[in-house]
Design a protein around this motif. Structure first.
Motif, PDB file in Angstrom:
ATOM      1  N   ARG A   1       0.831  -1.208   0.000  1.00 49.13           N
ATOM      2  CA  ARG A   1       0.000   0.000   0.000  1.00 49.13           C
ATOM      3  C   ARG A   1       0.864   1.256   0.000  1.00 49.13           C
ATOM      4  O   ARG A   1       0.558   2.231  -0.686  1.00 49.13           O
ATOM      5  CB  ARG A   1      -0.944  -0.020   1.207  1.00 49.13           C
ATOM      6  CG  ARG A   1      -2.010  -1.097   1.068  1.00 49.13           C
ATOM      7  CD  ARG A   1      -2.960  -1.145   2.262  1.00 49.13           C
ATOM      8  NE  ARG A   1      -3.949  -2.204   2.070  1.00 49.13           N
ATOM      9  CZ  ARG A   1      -4.873  -2.541   2.960  1.00 49.13           C
ATOM     10  NH1 ARG A   1      -4.939  -1.896   4.123  1.00 49.13           N
ATOM     11  NH2 ARG A   1      -5.735  -3.500   2.706  1.00 49.13           N
ATOM     12  N   TRP A   2       1.951   1.230   0.797  1.00 45.93           N
ATOM     13  CA  TRP A   2       2.834   2.407   0.804  1.00 45.93           C
ATOM     14  C   TRP A   2       3.402   2.670  -0.577  1.00 45.93           C
ATOM     15  O   TRP A   2       3.417   3.800  -1.047  1.00 45.93           O
ATOM     16  CB  TRP A   2       4.024   2.214   1.752  1.00 45.93           C
ATOM     17  CG  TRP A   2       3.654   2.042   3.173  1.00 45.93           C
ATOM     18  CD1 TRP A   2       2.466   2.369   3.756  1.00 45.93           C
ATOM     19  CD2 TRP A   2       4.479   1.489   4.200  1.00 45.93           C
ATOM     20  NE1 TRP A   2       2.499   2.048   5.081  1.00 45.93           N
ATOM     21  CE2 TRP A   2       3.716   1.507   5.378  1.00 45.93           C
ATOM     22  CE3 TRP A   2       5.763   0.979   4.229  1.00 45.93           C
ATOM     23  CZ2 TRP A   2       4.216   1.038   6.589  1.00 45.93           C
ATOM     24  CZ3 TRP A   2       6.265   0.516   5.432  1.00 45.93           C
ATOM     25  CH2 TRP A   2       5.498   0.541   6.607  1.00 45.93           C
ATOM     26  N   SER A   3       3.891   1.604  -1.213  1.00 41.33           N
ATOM     27  CA  SER A   3       4.567   1.862  -2.490  1.00 41.33           C
ATOM     28  C   SER A   3       3.552   2.301  -3.536  1.00 41.33           C
ATOM     29  O   SER A   3       3.857   3.141  -4.381  1.00 41.33           O
ATOM     30  CB  SER A   3       5.388   0.650  -2.939  1.00 41.33           C
ATOM     31  OG  SER A   3       4.564  -0.462  -3.076  1.00 41.33           O
ATOM     32  N   ARG A   4       2.326   1.783  -3.446  1.00 45.54           N
ATOM     33  CA  ARG A   4       1.299   2.264  -4.377  1.00 45.54           C
ATOM     34  C   ARG A   4       0.973   3.732  -4.097  1.00 45.54           C
ATOM     35  O   ARG A   4       0.793   4.531  -5.013  1.00 45.54           O
ATOM     36  CB  ARG A   4       0.042   1.405  -4.282  1.00 45.54           C
ATOM     37  CG  ARG A   4       0.243   0.010  -4.904  1.00 45.54           C
ATOM     38  CD  ARG A   4      -1.023  -0.828  -4.820  1.00 45.54           C
ATOM     39  NE  ARG A   4      -2.150  -0.180  -5.457  1.00 45.54           N
ATOM     40  CZ  ARG A   4      -3.415  -0.393  -5.134  1.00 45.54           C
ATOM     41  NH1 ARG A   4      -3.718  -1.235  -4.169  1.00 45.54           N
ATOM     42  NH2 ARG A   4      -4.381   0.235  -5.759  1.00 45.54           N
ATOM     43  N   ALA A   5       0.904   4.096  -2.789  1.00 44.67           N
ATOM     44  CA  ALA A   5       0.643   5.495  -2.435  1.00 44.67           C
ATOM     45  C   ALA A   5       1.782   6.379  -2.927  1.00 44.67           C
ATOM     46  O   ALA A   5       1.554   7.483  -3.440  1.00 44.67           O
ATOM     47  CB  ALA A   5       0.464   5.640  -0.921  1.00 44.67           C
ATOM     48  N   GLN A   6       3.008   5.876  -2.787  1.00 43.95           N
ATOM     49  CA  GLN A   6       4.152   6.673  -3.224  1.00 43.95           C
ATOM     50  C   GLN A   6       4.144   6.894  -4.734  1.00 43.95           C
ATOM     51  O   GLN A   6       4.362   8.010  -5.204  1.00 43.95           O
ATOM     52  CB  GLN A   6       5.458   5.989  -2.783  1.00 43.95           C
ATOM     53  CG  GLN A   6       5.667   6.098  -1.273  1.00 43.95           C
ATOM     54  CD  GLN A   6       6.944   5.445  -0.816  1.00 43.95           C
ATOM     55  OE1 GLN A   6       7.171   4.266  -1.068  1.00 43.95           O
ATOM     56  NE2 GLN A   6       7.792   6.208  -0.131  1.00 43.95           N
ATOM     57  N   SER A   7       3.867   5.829  -5.497  1.00 44.58           N
ATOM     58  CA  SER A   7       3.887   6.047  -6.952  1.00 44.58           C
ATOM     59  C   SER A   7       2.747   6.961  -7.378  1.00 44.58           C
ATOM     60  O   SER A   7       2.926   7.811  -8.251  1.00 44.58           O
ATOM     61  CB  SER A   7       3.811   4.743  -7.753  1.00 44.58           C
ATOM     62  OG  SER A   7       3.752   3.627  -6.945  1.00 44.58           O
ATOM     63  N   GLU A   8       1.587   6.786  -6.739  1.00 44.89           N
ATOM     64  CA  GLU A   8       0.462   7.637  -7.117  1.00 44.89           C
ATOM     65  C   GLU A   8       0.742   9.101  -6.731  1.00 44.89           C
ATOM     66  O   GLU A   8       0.411  10.024  -7.481  1.00 44.89           O
ATOM     67  CB  GLU A   8      -0.829   7.129  -6.461  1.00 44.89           C
ATOM     68  CG  GLU A   8      -2.080   7.901  -6.824  1.00 44.89           C
ATOM     69  CD  GLU A   8      -2.436   7.867  -8.324  1.00 44.89           C
ATOM     70  OE1 GLU A   8      -2.073   6.884  -9.016  1.00 44.89           O
ATOM     71  OE2 GLU A   8      -3.042   8.847  -8.802  1.00 44.89           O
ATOM     72  N   ALA A   9       1.365   9.305  -5.564  1.00 40.31           N
ATOM     73  CA  ALA A   9       1.726  10.672  -5.146  1.00 40.31           C
ATOM     74  C   ALA A   9       2.690  11.286  -6.156  1.00 40.31           C
ATOM     75  O   ALA A   9       2.502  12.426  -6.605  1.00 40.31           O
ATOM     76  CB  ALA A   9       2.339  10.659  -3.753  1.00 40.31           C
ATOM     77  N   ALA A  10       3.705  10.517  -6.532  1.00 38.09           N
ATOM     78  CA  ALA A  10       4.678  11.021  -7.501  1.00 38.09           C
ATOM     79  C   ALA A  10       3.987  11.356  -8.823  1.00 38.09           C
ATOM     80  O   ALA A  10       4.228  12.404  -9.419  1.00 38.09           O
ATOM     81  CB  ALA A  10       5.781   9.987  -7.715  1.00 38.09           C
ATOM     82  N   ARG A  11       3.077  10.469  -9.230  1.00 39.26           N
ATOM     83  CA  ARG A  11       2.359  10.686 -10.491  1.00 39.26           C
ATOM     84  C   ARG A  11       1.565  11.995 -10.450  1.00 39.26           C
ATOM     85  O   ARG A  11       1.428  12.698 -11.438  1.00 39.26           O
ATOM     86  CB  ARG A  11       1.407   9.504 -10.745  1.00 39.26           C
ATOM     87  CG  ARG A  11       0.983   9.317 -12.195  1.00 39.26           C
ATOM     88  CD  ARG A  11      -0.032   8.184 -12.342  1.00 39.26           C
ATOM     89  NE  ARG A  11      -1.309   8.483 -11.707  1.00 39.26           N
ATOM     90  CZ  ARG A  11      -2.241   9.275 -12.223  1.00 39.26           C
ATOM     91  NH1 ARG A  11      -2.046   9.851 -13.375  1.00 39.26           N
ATOM     92  NH2 ARG A  11      -3.376   9.493 -11.573  1.00 39.26           N
ATOM     93  N   GLN A  12       1.038  12.329  -9.240  1.00 41.12           N
ATOM     94  CA  GLN A  12       0.244  13.551  -9.100  1.00 41.12           C
ATOM     95  C   GLN A  12       1.124  14.756  -8.750  1.00 41.12           C
ATOM     96  O   GLN A  12       0.608  15.831  -8.441  1.00 41.12           O
ATOM     97  CB  GLN A  12      -0.856  13.350  -8.049  1.00 41.12           C
ATOM     98  CG  GLN A  12      -1.876  12.286  -8.454  1.00 41.12           C
ATOM     99  CD  GLN A  12      -3.104  12.255  -7.543  1.00 41.12           C
ATOM    100  OE1 GLN A  12      -3.364  13.199  -6.810  1.00 41.12           O
ATOM    101  NE2 GLN A  12      -3.860  11.173  -7.596  1.00 41.12           N
TER     102      GLN A  12
END
Lengths: 360, 360
Positions: free
Chosen positions: A4-15
């Protein structure tokens, strides 16, 4: 949780966000498993878009955080230290930061003070992408919640009868919500007679009368942190008013059609429209005064909202209520509510108590 | 309530604020009596510094708001309307607005969007001036809360014994909190043996052993919306470890001295210092790892905080906990907590269960 963290991190970076700041609540529990209390001392998960997340906790809550099993580095602060300065010192180059949608306003202002050059927005657009699609364990947790609240509805006949007040009936139901396996009682609505016409009525001292329609809308949270929410409408003995019975038949047809329609690939608003059209065609359109439903998971109300204007296309893993109703102010009302989840096969409905008007 | 509104209005004007926006929570209940649920649809009290306050509620919650007895004009909005635009249209000339300290971040951003020229700050500085000094009815409500939780502590011996888990004991206590008259259970801490050294421990599956010290910290909310909070430390049979007993004697002396010292005219931090000095003089200074206390009222933790650095001079009507403790990580701990209120005569203590180590 690391997934979940890594998905949150990639999505944050994407945004384009350099970090997310998450305070106690459903998002924090989703990302860490830590069901921290929302208190005046700051507890805050820091998720930088690169590098390891860490959890800032008051020194005296270190033991509680560790006992909760969080697998994350802890940064603590003492009683007279400023945790906002601490976080700012650890995020010196963050130019754009997403804040927990439910973070307290006083904290939003505090971040502005310690990070004056940083642009803030909500973290919700990031976290939503994760929480919106439940994984298998979450669906199992929602299924358990649904079965638990169904067992409570199956016992409503033990308590709901003419001569008792809504509050008395509600107290019995609240006890049963815990007895049947929920950790907490989130809400108990017993709306009898004219109170059935108020969708968000809770409990009153009104004495239930023979023949009253009674809307019973119940919800609790399981030990795993997932919510139930189901409504059935009962008749406290007697026979229903013919006009009421007719409207109820249309309502049931509307809810049935919505369950038949909802599935991956259709829009959220189309589920609302399908039921609304059936009620409108029968002349009850103006009596269906709320949206059809809300998403559910670690919060009773979360995305996706099943409402006009929400063009979101439903996908596998999305869970939400289907709860049309009709309400004649000061006279009577009814609602039928199930939790449903989109699956590869269509729609799985997590409540299965009879949906007909239940005459007690 | 109208007295509270007019006091909030004059204080807002004095602080240069054109309006306050208050969302569900203790401030809203304090100002209106409406215990609205914090849900995704906006409910918001608008208190302009001049003119009449009004409450913005979702149309489907109008009946619930009216049933709660609020004596205030209601503005409603439908399921697909934007309530932020509605409020903005009613506050066209507000240049400076105070937001509820606990308002959700997503709403802070929403106000910025619809009122881009307006400066926002927290409403807390205004509301704090009111809630900090309890009136006679509030003090009576706190007294009732204190008596209720005392009745629960008086029954702890029925459940707390070696061989049972903290969670089992906690479940019995939680039931008693409601049985004795609270509306909700806010927290139940049963910290046994080494868990007594974690101030914010809640419940675990640890089996209580003979001779364990057990910190029992309990709180609930009354039907009137006021909170209780009281801690006693028990010994689960046996005799205390001599070192522990010695430290406990010092702790009791510290808490006693703090109760003797606290009164109108002394600072909040001086109450903390008086107890801390006694523990430090006996060599236990490093073990008292938290502040002495917190204010209490419609929230368990509110101002005034009894902590180093808080130079606030206590005044009649201020209510707060006095709860020093000592904690040896992984070994044992203790805490003694009473709620006290400053009165014209000095200090009224609202809990009166024995403060000595209670051997069960």
């Amino acid at each position: 949780m690391t997934t979940r963290w890594s998905r949150a991190q990639s999505e944050a970076a994407r945004q384009g966000l350099d970090a997310l700041l998450i305070t106690p609540g459903a998002d924090l529990r989703y990302l860490t498993g830590y069901d921290a209390k929302p208190l005046e001392r700051l507890t805050c998960l820091v998720v930088p878009s690169e590098g390891d997340p860490f959890l800032v906790v008051p020194a005296l809550e270190r033991a509680a955080a560790e006992a909760s099993g969080v697998e994350i580095a802890l940064e603590t602060f003492g009683e007279t230290e400023d945790p906002f300065q601490l976080v700012a010192s650890l995020l010196p180059s963050a130019t754009s930061v997403g804040l927990d949608n439910h973070m307290w306003a006083e904290r939003v202002f505090a971040w502005h003070d310690v990070l004056p050059e940083t642009a803030f927005t909500t973290a919700g657009t990031v976290i939503r992408e994760l929480r919106l699609r439940k994984d298998a364990a979450e669906l199992e947790a929602l299924r358990e919640a649904g079965e638990t609240i169904d067992r409570v509805h199956a016992r409503v006949h033990e308590w709901l009868r003419p001569g008792r007040t809504e509050r008395e009936v509600g107290a019995d139901i609240a006890r049963a919500i815990v007895e049947e396996g929920h950790e907490t009682v989130d809400f108990v609505i017993v709306g009898s007679g004219p109170n059935s016409a108020s969708p968000h009525h809770e409990l009153s001292d009104r004495v239930i009368e023979e023949g009253d329609p009674v809307v019973v809308d119940l919800g609790g949270t399981t030990h795993a942190g997932y919510c139930s929410d189901s409504t059935r409408t009962y008749l406290a003995g007697g026979t229903p008013d013919p006009q009421y019975a007719e409207a109820y038949t249309v309502l049931l047809a509307a809810q049935t059609a919505q369950r038949a329609h909802a599935r991956p690939g259709v829009t959220a608003e189309s589920v609302d429209a399908v039921g609304r059209q059936i009620l409108a065609d029968a002349g009850y359109g103006d009596l269906f005064i709320h949206r059809t439903g809300h998403g559910i998971g670690m919060e009773t109300h979360e995305e996706p909202y099943i409402v006009e204007g929400n063009e979101l296309v439903l996908e596998e893993g999305m869970a939400f209520s289907i709860e049309p109703g009709f309400y004649v102010s000061g006279v009577h009302g009814a609602r039928i509510e199930d939790i449903a989840v989109c699956t590869a096969d269509g729609l799985a409905v997590l409540n299965d108590r009879p949906r007909e008007l239940v005459v007690l």
